[in-house]
Write an enzyme that holds these catalytic residues in place. Structure first.
Site: not given
Length: 425
Positions: A262, A277, A349, A352, A391
């Site tokens: 990303r 991130r 988070e 998802s 994560r």
RNA sequence: GGAGAGAUGGCUGAGUGGUCGAAAGCGCUCGCCUCGAAAGCGAGUGGGUGGGUAGCCCCCGCCCCGUGAGUUCGAAUCUCACUCUCUCCGCCA
């Protein structure tokens, strides 16, 4: 993508959806205007084409009889020119209609609460309260650096910011988590493992909804039609693009491990430290293709499958239902399982889980026959992280840290770590 | 990277520029036969889209034979470009 017929019949429904999402409704009227113009042109040109087909057959007949066809051919030459002009006009307006259709977000399910942004998401449940430490807990980037298992400096040298080198037990931890999660989902939750390409073409990216709207979030390989997939959702959902599945193929459950890429454009300054991130991270993804009438039950099961990973790892979490303002472009309904992250002092988070209904299926043209011989209908697609590896590593380091700086390995993971019980400096 | 072959309906596989949306076979659905099944026999079986009527029950039309352009009154059939698959050579994890 929404059904143009539905929009035509009930534009208010779409406008209402956009309003609930906090978006402008103007494009709906523009779309309907273009659509009417398109249909008018199609109607006109089809009459001409009918005429051309009829006369062409007459010409064939006349030639067979040895009659003169000059006049008819001359007339048809003009008709042909007119058809070509109109076809061009139709093509242009169809492009406009399509561009707008691709840019309209999904309609949130009626059970999705109204809210303007993430602050109005609704917590639906919690599992285990976070442990309190009798010492000052460290953030995972410090724990990892101290143990020599996370190396951010060298990753920056090799690539840049937002990359990590995993080393020794850290690298093994990643591998263990991947294997643990895939094994859980295949052997206990009924998913079939796939290992797909992560370089995907434009069509695939449109099929799942990353393009055309979110191009700036993706990495593209210069001089090619390849994008680095931001999630396994893209290659795995597109597995069945342009296919008509049999009703007894469904439901299809797939689990896939892939790296994800990303660009993180627009998130400069956010989560700059640690694993949270990254430009590149690993994820085990769950993807489902189901019959429409079952998709909301399937969503609940999907969330439970993701939660099971966190339970087995003993990581405190909660599940949040996204409100209309935060449900995302493609989803009709979405739950985010969030893991407790001591360094953040809050839940973060880690998965998802979404039901897209037929939004992606329509874009990617994935259909099934409800019964043999019946008309094809769009399937419903769902996916969810099951779960994000980086994560999870962060969460384990922080939640399982000890006063001496070591980290206990969750029991479920030990078989995958060669029996290792603790990571020590 | 070089040379060649190919791409047709769920599958296999025909196809002459002019009722080809497309032969045939397989598969599938329904019916007959049977106590039942198989075999056999008969019928039906692509996907879109515009309009009529109204919600896919019908009727009419248009489009689709890898994708996109082009030639022609008319293209699955001719021309060009691209994509993909296969074979051989070269290179290579």
């Amino acid at each position: 993508m929404l059904d143009i017929k539905k929009i035509r019949e009930n534009p208010e429904l779409v406008k209402d959806s956009l309003t609930r999402r906090g978006e402008d409704t103007g494009i709906v009227d523009t779309l309907i205007l273009h659509d009417e113009e398109r249909r008018r042109l199609v109607y006109e040109v089809e009459k001409l084409k009918q005429r051309r087909n009829e006369v062409s057959n007459e010409i064939a007949e006349m030639k067979r009889k040895g009659q003169d066809t000059k006049g008819a051919i001359l007339e048809m030459r003009q008709v042909g020119e007119r058809i070509k002009e109109m076809d061009n006009a139709i093509r242009q307006i169809e492009r406009k209609v399509n561009d707008i259709l691709l840019s309209i977000p999904n309609i949130p399910h009626e059970s999705v609460p109204y809210g303007k942004d993430e602050s109005e998401n609704v917590e639906v449940r919690r599992w285990e309260e976070p442990e309190s430490f009798d010492f000052e807990p460290k953030p995972h980037w410090e724990i990892g650096a101290n143990l020599g298992i996370l190396d951010f400096e060298r990753a920056a040298k090799i690539s840049g910011a937002r990359f990590t080198v995993f080393r020794g037990a850290g690298a093994r931890l990643c591998r263990a988590l991947i294997a643990f999660m895939i094994d859980l989902h295949t052997s206990e939750h009924g998913y079939t493992e796939v290992y797909p390409p992560v370089l995907v073409n434009t069509e695939s990216m449109i099929g799942t909804g990353q393009l055309p709207k979110f191009a700036e979030d993706m990495f593209k390989c210069e001089g090619t039609d390849y994008y680095l997939a931001p999630t396994a959702e893209v290659p795995v959902t597109n597995l069945y693009r342009d296919e008509i599945l049999s009703h007894d193929d469904l439901p299809i459950y797939h689990v896939a491990y892939t790296p994800c890429f990303r660009a993180e454009a627009g998130s400069a300054g956010r989560d700059t430290r640690g694993l949270i991130r990254q430009h590149q991270f690993d994820k085990v993804e769950l993807v489902k293709f189901v019959k429409p009438e079952t998709s909301y039950d399937e969503l609940e099961k999907l969330v439970n499958n993701a939660e099971e990973v966190l339970k087995r790892l003993g990581l405190p979490y909660r599940v949040v239902m996204m409100c209309t303002g935060d449900v995302g472009f493609t989803a009709a309904k979405k739950y985010d399982p969030e893991v407790w992250m001591p360094s953040y002092g809050k839940y973060v988070e880690i998965s998802s889980c979404s039901n897209f209904e037929d939004f992606q299926a329509r874009r990617a043209n994935i259909r099934y026959r409800p019964r043999p011989g019946a008309k094809p209908e769009y399937v419903h697609t769902l996916n969810g992280s099951g779960v994000a590896i980086g994560r999870t590593v962060a969460a384990i380091l922080e939640n399982y840290q000890e006063a001496d700086g070591s980290v206990v390995i969750p029991e479920a993971l030990r078989p995958y770590m060669g029996g290792l019980e603790r990571i020590e400096a």
